[in-house]
Design an enzyme around this catalytic site. Structure first.
Site, PDB file in Angstrom:
ATOM      1  N   GLU A   1      -2.801  11.340   3.264  1.00  0.00           N
ATOM      2  CA  GLU A   1      -3.874  11.159   4.243  1.00  0.00           C
ATOM      3  C   GLU A   1      -3.944  12.426   5.092  1.00  0.00           C
ATOM      4  O   GLU A   1      -2.929  13.067   5.364  1.00  0.00           O
ATOM      5  CB  GLU A   1      -3.609   9.955   5.139  1.00  0.00           C
ATOM      6  N   GLU A  50       0.850  -1.191   0.000  1.00  0.00           N
ATOM      7  CA  GLU A  50       0.000   0.000   0.000  1.00  0.00           C
ATOM      8  C   GLU A  50       0.881   1.235   0.000  1.00  0.00           C
ATOM      9  O   GLU A  50       1.877   1.297   0.737  1.00  0.00           O
ATOM     10  CB  GLU A  50      -0.902  -0.007   1.235  1.00  0.00           C
TER      11      GLU A  50
END
Length: 426
Positions: A170, A165
């Site tokens: 974020e 990932e």
């Protein structure tokens, strides 16, 4: 985004930030970064042009539905409604989180409290390497958690975290001036992910560009063109590096979770994430479309100087495989002109800087050798100017800590000493 495991506080203080390793040449002058970006070929993009209320292009995006299987203990239900993801008619995608439940959706915790959207390119577009970027304006509020990220396309057969990932961006709605970038893989997932953060302006007040520049053995994160973190295989502490295969792109706006916490009385709804564009650029230099194939791209060429200002040199410009490398006074000839490539190799006279017999022991000879793509020829540079062989996790070292002409270089445990410090592109 933590897809398969619960998320606690990010483990960002792993000692990596003090001198993060990055692929050779990653710390380039700003003007070179700009030129490289302009020279790259765009291989995929969505500018979200269309009429207001139009759904996302289904030839490019899948729209996910459901409660994300309860992962991260999020509270939203992802829908395929244009009320949660649609174009605004001004060139933006708008992903909207609402406090509602119009269809009596059920979530892992009971009746869902919120709706939102999550879209991905799985099965429609993947990339291995390249610059992956988006220009976005972020939402705000406690418990609001937007993300721009990637997952390995093999996740169906190779479950997370083995699939890998890459979290490009974020954002926690209660920390409006900070964004995070992280990788997750086997042995470094969830709260143990390897990443960094960038503190800047209020990202909910205007548009900003978030990107990764991903090459073999290197990923670096940028906000508005500013590099704030880099990783290499050496960053994952002996665990497996899983970032040399196709990944797909994801955009989503989560509500709640163990990391961001949950909406409170201060959180206002609806909240919106605006996306001006998503773009992927081939930065491999081979014009092959997709990155990572063909010949590696050139990052930069020039002299490499070490202790006493002496140059890394191929003795007598002898290009025979096995020629040991030395330092001598700089003279500007081809034996001192090193070219750094996106595959982590360092080359002169058409051959590669190589650790003899792929050795890992202190004192192993550093030589010139036919380029073969092995770990003996993969190098990285730390923020402290160490040149590190990734395979051995040891430094390029000048023997005896002397700058006398003809002194050989060797592999040695990184100590931070002056004979392990190098300046490139001088």
């Amino acid at each position: 985004m933590r897809k398969r495991v619960a998320v606690g506080a990010l483990a960002l203080a792993l000692g990596l930030a003090a001198a993060p390793l990055t692929a050779i040449g990653a710390q380039q002058p700003a003007q070179y970064q700009k030129a490289a970006a302009q020279a790259g070929k765009v291989i995929w993009e969505d500018n979200f042009d269309g009429s207001a209320g139009q759904r996302v292009n289904s030839s490019k995006w899948n729209t996910e539905t459901g409660d994300n299987f309860g992962n991260n203990r999020e509270h939203q239900y992802y829908t395929d409604s244009a009320g949660n993801a649609a174009l605004d008619g001004s060139g933006n995608l708008v992903i909207t989180a609402k406090k509602e439940n119009p269809a009596n959706y059920n979530c892992w915790y009971g009746r869902c409290q919120y709706t939102s959207a999550r879209i991905n390119t799985s099965g429609k577009f993947t990339t291995t390497y390249g610059k992956v970027e988006a220009r976005m304006k972020l939402p705000r509020g406690k418990g609001i958690w937007p993300a721009f990220w990637m997952l390995g396309q093999d996740i169906g057969s190779n479950p997370w975290p083995n699939s890998g990932e890459i979290d490009i961006m974020e954002f926690l709605g209660h920390e409006q001036n900070k964004v995070y970038g992280t990788i997750h893989g086997p042995g470094y997932s969830g709260a143990g992910g390897v990443g960094g953060s960038y503190t800047g302006p209020n990202f909910a007040d205007g548009f900003h560009t978030f990107a990764v520049e991903w090459a073999p053995n290197s990923i670096k994160w940028l906000v508005d063109g500013n590099v704030f973190f880099q990783t290499t295989p050496a960053s994952v502490n002996g665990n497996r590096w899983v970032f040399d295969k196709p990944f797909f792109v994801i955009l989503n706006l989560a509500v709640g979770g163990e990391w961001p916490g949950y909406p409170d009385a201060s959180t206002q709804f609806p909240q919106q994430m605006l996306v001006d564009y998503v773009r992927v650029t081939d930065t491999s230099g081979d014009n092959g479309g997709g990155g990572g194939g063909g010949n590696p791209g050139v990052v930069k060429s020039g002299r490499v100087t070490g202790l006493g200002g002496k140059c890394l040199d191929v003795p007598w410009a002898n290009s025979a495989s096995g020629t040991p490398i030395q330092v001598v006074s700089c003279n500007g000839n081809a034996a001192q002109n090193w070219t750094f490539y996106t595959d982590g190799s360092i080359r002169a006279l058409g051959k590669c800087l190589d650790v003899s017999n792929s050795g890992k022991a202190d004192g192993t000879v550093i030589q010139l050798w036919d380029c073969n793509g092995t770990g003996a020829q993969k190098w990285a540079v730390s923020g402290a100017n160490d040149v590190v062989n990734i395979n051995a996790d040891k430094c390029l070292d000048i023997k005896g800590n002397t700058s006398a002409d003809g002194t050989r270089v060797q592999l040695w445990t990184c100590t931070g000493a002056a004979n392990q410090k190098w300046n490139a592109f001088v």
